[in-house]
Design an enzyme around this catalytic site. Structure first.
Site, PDB file in Angstrom:
ATOM      1  N   HIS A 113       1.031  -1.119   0.178  1.00 23.00           N
ATOM      2  CA  HIS A 113       0.397   0.265   0.187  1.00 23.00           C
ATOM      3  C   HIS A 113       0.579   1.331  -0.006  1.00 23.00           C
ATOM      4  O   HIS A 113       0.572   2.436   0.206  1.00 23.00           O
ATOM      5  CB  HIS A 113      -1.365   0.098   1.298  1.00 23.00           C
ATOM      6  CG  HIS A 113      -1.806  -0.744   1.169  1.00 23.00           C
ATOM      7  ND1 HIS A 113      -3.145  -0.609   0.935  1.00 23.00           N
ATOM      8  CD2 HIS A 113      -1.637  -2.283   1.225  1.00 23.00           C
ATOM      9  CE1 HIS A 113      -4.173  -1.855   0.626  1.00 23.00           C
ATOM     10  NE2 HIS A 113      -3.325  -2.403   1.593  1.00 23.00           N
ATOM     11  N   LYS A 167      -7.812  14.626   5.120  1.00 28.93           N
ATOM     12  CA  LYS A 167      -6.671  13.370   4.473  1.00 28.93           C
ATOM     13  C   LYS A 167      -5.726  12.606   5.526  1.00 28.93           C
ATOM     14  O   LYS A 167      -5.843  14.126   5.805  1.00 28.93           O
ATOM     15  CB  LYS A 167      -6.486  13.107   2.981  1.00 28.93           C
ATOM     16  CG  LYS A 167      -5.963  14.347   2.767  1.00 28.93           C
ATOM     17  CD  LYS A 167      -5.018  14.010   0.859  1.00 28.93           C
ATOM     18  CE  LYS A 167      -6.091  14.505   0.024  1.00 28.93           C
ATOM     19  NZ  LYS A 167      -6.390  13.062  -0.482  1.00 28.93           N
ATOM     20  N   ARG A 168      -4.862  12.101   5.984  1.00 26.04           N
ATOM     21  CA  ARG A 168      -4.168  11.910   6.747  1.00 26.04           C
ATOM     22  C   ARG A 168      -3.318  13.246   6.122  1.00 26.04           C
ATOM     23  O   ARG A 168      -3.060  13.276   5.003  1.00 26.04           O
ATOM     24  CB  ARG A 168      -3.580  11.044   6.884  1.00 26.04           C
ATOM     25  CG  ARG A 168      -3.846   9.843   7.544  1.00 26.04           C
ATOM     26  CD  ARG A 168      -3.928  10.122   9.697  1.00 26.04           C
ATOM     27  NE  ARG A 168      -2.914  10.467  10.427  1.00 26.04           N
ATOM     28  CZ  ARG A 168      -2.994   9.180  10.534  1.00 26.04           C
ATOM     29  NH1 ARG A 168      -3.666   8.702  11.583  1.00 26.04           N
ATOM     30  NH2 ARG A 168      -1.578   9.397  11.368  1.00 26.04           N
ATOM     31  N   LYS A 202       1.546  14.011   0.630  1.00 21.39           N
ATOM     32  CA  LYS A 202      -0.361  14.422   0.369  1.00 21.39           C
ATOM     33  C   LYS A 202      -0.628  16.259  -0.604  1.00 21.39           C
ATOM     34  O   LYS A 202      -1.121  16.464  -0.760  1.00 21.39           O
ATOM     35  CB  LYS A 202      -1.177  14.342   1.588  1.00 21.39           C
ATOM     36  CG  LYS A 202      -1.231  12.720   1.349  1.00 21.39           C
ATOM     37  CD  LYS A 202      -2.111  12.808   2.825  1.00 21.39           C
ATOM     38  CE  LYS A 202      -1.875  10.857   2.773  1.00 21.39           C
ATOM     39  NZ  LYS A 202      -2.837  10.298   1.883  1.00 21.39           N
ATOM     40  N   THR A 209      -8.230   6.543  -1.847  1.00 28.03           N
ATOM     41  CA  THR A 209     -10.169   6.263  -2.035  1.00 28.03           C
ATOM     42  C   THR A 209     -11.282   6.879  -1.837  1.00 28.03           C
ATOM     43  O   THR A 209     -11.725   6.852  -2.227  1.00 28.03           O
ATOM     44  CB  THR A 209      -9.764   4.826  -1.196  1.00 28.03           C
ATOM     45  OG1 THR A 209      -9.357   5.334   0.767  1.00 28.03           O
ATOM     46  CG2 THR A 209      -9.245   3.964  -1.615  1.00 28.03           C
ATOM     47  N   LYS A 220     -14.836   8.331  -3.931  1.00 29.67           N
ATOM     48  CA  LYS A 220     -15.530   8.903  -3.272  1.00 29.67           C
ATOM     49  C   LYS A 220     -16.016  10.505  -3.286  1.00 29.67           C
ATOM     50  O   LYS A 220     -16.539  10.104  -3.662  1.00 29.67           O
ATOM     51  CB  LYS A 220     -15.184   8.237  -1.641  1.00 29.67           C
ATOM     52  CG  LYS A 220     -15.426   7.185  -1.222  1.00 29.67           C
ATOM     53  CD  LYS A 220     -14.648   7.409   0.640  1.00 29.67           C
ATOM     54  CE  LYS A 220     -13.868   6.313   0.485  1.00 29.67           C
ATOM     55  NZ  LYS A 220     -13.096   6.091   1.975  1.00 29.67           N
TER      56      LYS A 220
END
Ligand code: 26V
Length: 835
Positions: free
Chosen positions: A379, A570-571, A576, A680, A684
């Site tokens: 992952h 998100k985290r 990111k 993910t 969504k």
């Protein structure tokens, strides 16, 4: 005895009251539901309705729902065991489940009846919903994926069980104190959970420590483990109902309890305090979820957790799921253990130990079986996220396992030598044992060598795994590598999170799409239908209003209507690139306050952030502080005329996600290309009709291919460009020098404008961006700002925007986790569904 006064028979026949429990209950059963609910309130909770608390009523409702699903569950448990068909054991250290009540009402087809029944008692279902504390037994994407997958496994009727850890404390509750993250323990079990079933009868004893020895077994020299201490693993079962298909699978989470033998010995020695300390020590194993999600700390307790749950799971499967006298050589026809990242990989040597030491199988035969019984999903791509365990730690905790790993490695490297000759460089690079900086076991390599298949989680990610991270292994066994692009369950993230859009979809294309999500394609023509577009726009507006209410009630935020809702949840992680979003906000702000841009020309936007930082990740926490600081300045500056708002609700979790995602217009998926394995959240948002602004990374690539370039705001370097730039040497200060807008934004942060003039507070962020930044924020800044200008222009044409939003919904049915699970079945598991 069941509460119906009769014991549940082996095979629930049609005449048994439990067997009559409806999958989709008939309308007339609201009265029966009331009776069951009141029965539970009186007999399970021990209170009268008039004296009950909301929590009592929530529990009674949950118990009632549970009871309706129970007959199916018992039947599935029995059938899975009886059929002896091949099944999946999903091994995951995390399951980020979210609230269960609504999901189970929907799956059981009970939502309407429950609502009607409760209303007749003067109780609002919606009020009771709010009383559920979500089990936050995961960090982020990986844990939520596991939860989506068990939903799809049940919905597709795949014989399967999810195994994991029943952490007493899940992911921390995030609070902000003066804009800075403060973590509070998440005691999700303090009022108990109505969804779990303790099964102390099925406890397993899990050993640790000690030493190994060899002994003579009728002329054969064998090894055995003489452990030093042990704990009890007590399982708790949770129902995983399929969507209105009468199937109920099981999630089995293990809890650590001190063994009797262990504390008795010490009690008997008269040292009461020592005995209690020992008990605490044992029970620490399942105490808390590690809140780090990218940089493994090599903590001993974490390895204990990992071994604890996989050993318990393997023994549980071997003890309880195999028929009497089962021929172990047939195991590959009976089970596949899916390893969710490297966290459960210690299962491999444990499985070998059982076969070789306990079942006395020949090593080669055992290895041949093991290699067919495991598959590994990777992952990540970040090298620092790849787990390694120092040999001395592993050898101390699991001495026999270390010996087994050494032997696996030895034989593997022999095979590598046989293929490539004495290429020492290659041998060193492929060894399961790393020599530097300390001798360690590379868990991803062990998983790759042992696994029948190795998969990445999006096309690009799987390709990069083969080309880079596991390149030598791809050369050695190319047949192992495959891709399974992630997916999300449309039951939770479309039907439950966005009931109004779901209703609109059903009106347009009929039902059936929730279990056949590619059918959303049938919505495409409706993008051209102005009436449908208007209805779609109203749904979005209603979802925004609903979110505003939640944010007001939850955190006291006041959100303006009519804004573009721009969401990044998100985290918090540097890769990111929340900082890119911050720079966009600061640039917009700076443009107005410097007088260069009239406020009236700013597209009204509300930017919502949601993010938890690992407690030890200093830079991430500083970025959280900066977001809050920018928000408090921007939100209160009258020069912006209320056209830019930054909102950062604390404690983003699954429950909040279900409110935020359906309301969003714009989905921020802005990681540096080549760093986000899949994502993910991106799926969504698209499924709920948000447009994506994103890099060519992870599953964004596939989203863009499906929705079309014209319905996606692409920006930034591609992965090959990133690699090239890194190879040339990334020099961020050049971007700063050459881009006046960027310079102004960075200077404003550096000036202390968001820290009451104190320039030191955010200095580490600024200097990181200017002089280090592995994630190249400044390199993508100009391209990002240009893409945001395209967003503003596009949003100005509401008809065209809505058309794109509808096409995003229509074209992303591919991202159902049902499709992911079908891919796992076809490419990896080869498990036929149970008839
Ligand atoms: C890693 C570690 C490292 C040791 C400490 C505890 C811990 C806990 C979790 C993790 C997992 C990090 C990997 C992860 O969450 N990957 C995410 O997986 C998602 C599902 O495949 C994917 O969509 C995201 O892109 C990926 O970052």
């Amino acid at each position: 005895m069941s509460r119906y006064g009769r014991d549940v028979p082996e095979n629930t026949s049609a005449t048994h009251p439990l067997a009559l429990a409806p999958v989709t209950a008939p309308e007339s059963s609201a009265d029966a539901f009331v009776a069951d609910f009141l029965h539970s309130l009186n007999f399970d909770r021990g209170v009268a309705l008039s004296a009950s608390s909301a929590n009592d009523r929530y529990f009674a409702l949950a118990h009632t729902v549970r009871d309706y699903l129970m007959a199916r569950w018992l039947e599935d448990l029995r059938r899975q065991k009886q059929s002896q068909s091949k099944g999946v054991c999903y091994l995951s250290a995390e399951y980020l489940l979210g609230r269960q009540l609504d999901n189970n009402l929907l799956a059981g087809g009970l939502a309407d009846i429950a609502e009607e029944a409760l209303a007749s008692c003067g109780i609002s279902l919606d009020d009771l919903r709010q009383h559920e504390v979500e089990p936050g037994l995961g960090n982020g994407g990986l844990g939520r994926l596991a939860a989506c997958f068990i939903d799809s496994l049940a919905t597709l009727g795949v014989p399967s069980i999810g195994y994991g850890i029943r952490y007493e404390y899940g992911i921390f509750r995030q609070t902000f104190v003066e804009g800075q993250q403060v973590e509070q323990p998440d005691s999700w079990l303090s009022l108990g959970s109505p969804w779990e079933f303790a099964r102390p009868e099925d406890a397993q004893t899990i050993a640790f420590g000690g030493r190994t020895e060899t002994y003579d077994d009728e002329g054969v020299t064998r090894s055995r483990w003489v452990p030093g201490w042990n704990v009890q693993a007590v399982p708790y079962n949770y129902m995983v109902p399929g969507f209105q298909n009468g199937r109920v699978n099981t999630l089995r989470l293990w809890s650590a309890v001190a063994t009797n033998a262990f504390d008795l010995r010490i009690f008997n020695s008269g040292d009461y305090e020592e005995a209690v300390r020992a008990q605490t020590f044992a029970e620490n194993i399942s105490k808390v979820l590690y809140p780090e999600d990218s940089t493994p700390q090599g903590k001993e307790l974490r390895l204990q957790q990992q071994y604890f749950f996989v050993a318990a799971s393997i023994h549980d499967f071997l003890d309880n799921m195999l028929a009497e006298g089962f021929d172990l050589s047939a195991l590959p026809d009976r089970v596949i253990f899916q390893l969710n990242d490297t966290h459960p990989v210690i299962a491999v040597p444990e499985f070998m130990r059982v076969l070789v030491d306990e079942k006395k199988m020949e090593w080669d035969a055992a290895w041949a079986i093991t290699r067919q019984c495991f598959a590994y999903t990777c992952h990540t791509l970040l090298p620092e996220a790849l787990e390694v365990w120092p040999v001395d730690l592993l050898g101390r905790l699991l001495p026999r396992h270390l010996e087994i790993i050494y032997r696996i490695n030895e034989e593997f490297l022999d095979a590598v030598r046989a293929r490539y000759g004495d290429d020492e460089m290659r041998i060193r690079n492929m060894s399961i044992i790393a020599e530097h900086p300390v001798r360690s076991v590379r868990m991803a390599y062990l998983a790759t060598v042992a696994g029948a298949r190795v998969n990445g989680v999006a096309e690009l990610h799987s390709q990069l795994l083969r080309d880079k991270v596991l390149g030598d292994f791809d050369d050695f066994f190319p047949e192992k590598f495959t891709n399974v692009t992630n997916g999300v369950t449309p039951r939770r993230f479309l039907r439950l999170a966005n009931p109004e859009l779901s209703g609109l979809i059903t009106e347009a294309i009929g039902d059936g799409w929730l279990t056949d999500l590619e059918r959303l394609r049938e919505l495409e023509p409706f993008a051209e239908d102005s009436g449908f577009r208007a209805a779609f726009g109203e749904v979005k507006a209603a979802n925004k209003r609903r979110l505003h209410e939640v944010l007001r009630a939850r955190d006291g935020f006041e959100v303006s209507d009519g804004h573009l809702l721009d969401v990044m949840v998100k985290r918090l992680h540097e890769y990111k690139r929340q900082m890119l979003k911050v720079l966009h906000v600061v640039s917009t702000y700076e443009g107005v306050v410097s007088g260069r841009v009239p406020a009236a020309e700013v597209q009204p936007r509300t930017v919502i952030f949601g993010a938890k930082a690992a407690p030890g990740y200093t830079m991430a926490k500083r970025i959280i502080h900066l977001i809050n600081a920018v928000g408090s300045v921007v939100n209160s500056d009258p020069r912006l005329d209320g056209r830019l708002t930054v909102i950062f609700p604390p404690n983003y979790d699954v429950t909040l996600a279900e409110r935020v995602i359906p309301a969003a217009d714009l989905s921020e998926q802005i990681s540096l290309a080549g760093k986000e394995a899949s994502g993910t959240g991106n799926m969504k948002f698209a499924l709920n009709g948000a447009l994506t602004i994103g890099t060519d990374d992870g599953a964004n690539v596939e989203i863009r291919e499906l929705v079309g370039d014209e319905n996606f705001f692409l920006f930034g370097m591609s992965e090959p460009e990133v690699s090239e730039s890194a190879a040339r040497g990334y020099r961020p200060s050049e971007f700063y020098q050459e881009d006046a807008g960027l310079r102004a934004a960075i200077d404003l942060i550096a000036s202390g404008a968001f820290s009451r003039g104190d320039r030191s507070v955010f200095e580490p962020i600024v200097s990181n961006l200017l002089y280090e930044d592995r994630f190249m924020v400044l390199a993508d800044y100009a391209s990002y700002i240009a893409a945001q200008e395209r967003v503003d222009d596009a949003y100005a044409d509401q008809e065209a925007w809505t058309r794109s939003a509808i096409l995003n919904v229509a074209r992303t049915g591919f991202f159902s986790s049902d499709r992911s699970i079908r891919d796992y079945i076809d490419r990896i598991w080869h498990t036929p569904p149970l008839a």
